[in-house]
Design a protein around this motif. Structure first.
Motif, short mmCIF file in Angstrom:
data_model
loop_
_atom_site.label_atom_id
_atom_site.label_comp_id
_atom_site.label_asym_id
_atom_site.label_seq_id
_atom_site.Cartn_x
_atom_site.Cartn_y
_atom_site.Cartn_z
N CYS A 241 0.84 -1.20 0.00
CA CYS A 241 0.00 0.00 0.00
C CYS A 241 0.88 1.25 0.00
O CYS A 241 1.87 1.32 0.74
N ARG A 242 0.52 2.21 -0.84
CA ARG A 242 1.22 3.49 -0.84
C ARG A 242 0.25 4.59 -1.26
O ARG A 242 -0.78 4.31 -1.91
N TYR A 243 0.56 5.82 -0.87
CA TYR A 243 -0.22 6.95 -1.37
C TYR A 243 0.13 7.18 -2.82
O TYR A 243 1.31 7.18 -3.20
N LEU A 244 -0.89 7.34 -3.66
CA LEU A 244 -0.68 7.47 -5.09
C LEU A 244 -0.32 8.92 -5.43
O LEU A 244 -1.06 9.85 -5.06
N GLU B 294 -9.27 9.53 2.34
CA GLU B 294 -9.46 10.67 1.45
C GLU B 294 -8.35 10.79 0.42
O GLU B 294 -8.58 11.24 -0.71
N ARG B 295 -7.13 10.37 0.77
CA ARG B 295 -6.03 10.44 -0.19
C ARG B 295 -6.05 9.24 -1.13
O ARG B 295 -6.53 8.16 -0.77
N GLY B 296 -5.54 9.44 -2.33
CA GLY B 296 -5.49 8.36 -3.29
C GLY B 296 -4.51 7.28 -2.87
O GLY B 296 -3.43 7.58 -2.33
N LEU B 297 -4.86 6.03 -3.15
CA LEU B 297 -4.04 4.90 -2.74
C LEU B 297 -3.77 3.96 -3.91
O LEU B 297 -4.61 3.81 -4.81
N GLU B 298 -2.61 3.32 -3.86
CA GLU B 298 -2.32 2.20 -4.73
C GLU B 298 -2.15 0.97 -3.85
O GLU B 298 -1.35 0.98 -2.90
#
Length: 332
Positions: free
Chosen positions: A43-46, A85-89
């Motif tokens: 998992c990471r912030y996109l 709320e933030r985009g994730l991959e």
């Protein structure tokens, strides 16, 4: 970037008594272990350079703008529950196939909840991971699932897990001498039947029959204590566990006509004829993995008899869900 590693589980006795519809009135208990087969969640912030906000990679690749567009039901439910709320991959990889009776869905949920907490810089206790996963699967997704898989995935280890009428649970490790534990493991064989099923559908049919199967479920819970006492009494051969497991399988099979099939019954009978002292289909039933108790000297002939199935060697493990990579700023 965060990577969590969460084990699959193997349930020996008491399955069925871990459903809220049962233990809220009667209490429940299971004997289960986690094994060295895992679910990995990356998992990471996109970064904000893409047309999509979220990217989910599993059996499909999903690029979406909104959480409610995500097709993967668990990811959609978990992200909505967490209020991301933030985009994730998010990438999912597993050592064993889904829908196979080894708690893969709950391992995914526990691992995902663990990853999100870590992304936010929060420590998640094993108890919190298990409770959150139980809540998400039973109330947010609304599946017909028990409560043991989430506990085994979060805690790890070979445990007796008790489910109390007030909705809480407690865990106690099974204490054995290392030689006795190794002997038990050496008697176990795991085969993939090739049949997959929707566990929630099989479980629903069992839950609907609970009121008619009280004697079987009470007996299945009693077997938890019997199995522990058998393992702790080193005068008794491990094959006694196989005989008890056989009785447990007959009880479980009586809970619903969806638990077994003619093909599964045939495989099980073949294994018994080849030397197994007992066994069971893992999870809710209907397919997936077949667990057998077989004397080590007879295992070659059981493998030969079931040579058209995939034999999966495994070991018990005791780590539970853990973070194996923690790079919150995305840098190496």
């Amino acid at each position: 970037m965060i990577i969590t590693r969460t084990p699959f589980r193997m349930s020996f006795f008491g399955g069925g008594t871990d459903y809220p519809a049962w233990y809220a009135e009667h209490g429940g208990a299971v004997l289960a272990t986690s094994i060295n087969k895992y679910c990995y969640i990356t998992c990471r912030y996109l970064p904000p350079f893409f047309e999509h906000k979220h990217r989910i990679v599993h059996s499909l690749i999903e690029n979406v703008q909104r959480i409610d567009e995500i097709k993967h039901p668990a990811v959609r439910a978990i992200l909505g529950w967490a209020g991301c709320e933030r985009g994730l991959e998010i990438h999912h990889d597993g050592d064993l196939p889904a829908r196979s009776g080894l708690g893969s869905s709950s391992s995914f949920t526990v691992g995902m909840v663990h990853a999100l907490a870590t992304m936010e810089g929060r420590y998640a206790s094993k108890e919190a991971l298990a409770k959150d996963a139980i809540h998400i699967e039973q109330h947010v997704i609304g599946e017909n699932v028990g409560s043991q898989d989430q506990v085994s995935a979060a805690y790890g280890g070979f445990n007796r897990i008790d489910f109390h009428r007030n909705g809480s649970f407690s865990t106690a490790p099974v204490i054995l001498r290392p030689e006795r534990l190794a002997d038990f493991q050496n008697h176990l064989m795991l085969f993939f039947t090739g049949f997959s099923r929707i566990a929630s559908e099989v479980a629903k049919s069992q839950i609907e029959n609970f009121s008619k199967r009280e004697n079987q479920l009470k007996r299945m819970r009693e077997m938890v204590e019997e199995a522990i006492l058998t393992l702790q009494d080193e005068r008794l051969p491990i094959t006694e566990i196989g005989k008890l497991m056989h009785e447990g399988w007959l009880c479980k099979r009586s809970l619903s006509d969806k638990v077994s099939t003619e093909a599964i019954d045939f495989l099980y009978e073949e294994a018994l004829r080849a030397g197994a002292s007992g066994g069971k289909i893992m999870g809710a039933g209907g397919g997936g993995f077949l667990l057998l108790v077989v004397k080590p000297e007879l295992q070659a002939q059981v493998r030969e008899r079931l040579s058209h199935l995939i034999h999966v060697p495994f070991q018990f493990e005791d780590s539970g869900s853990k973070v194996v990579l923690y790079q919150p700023n995305g840098l190496s």
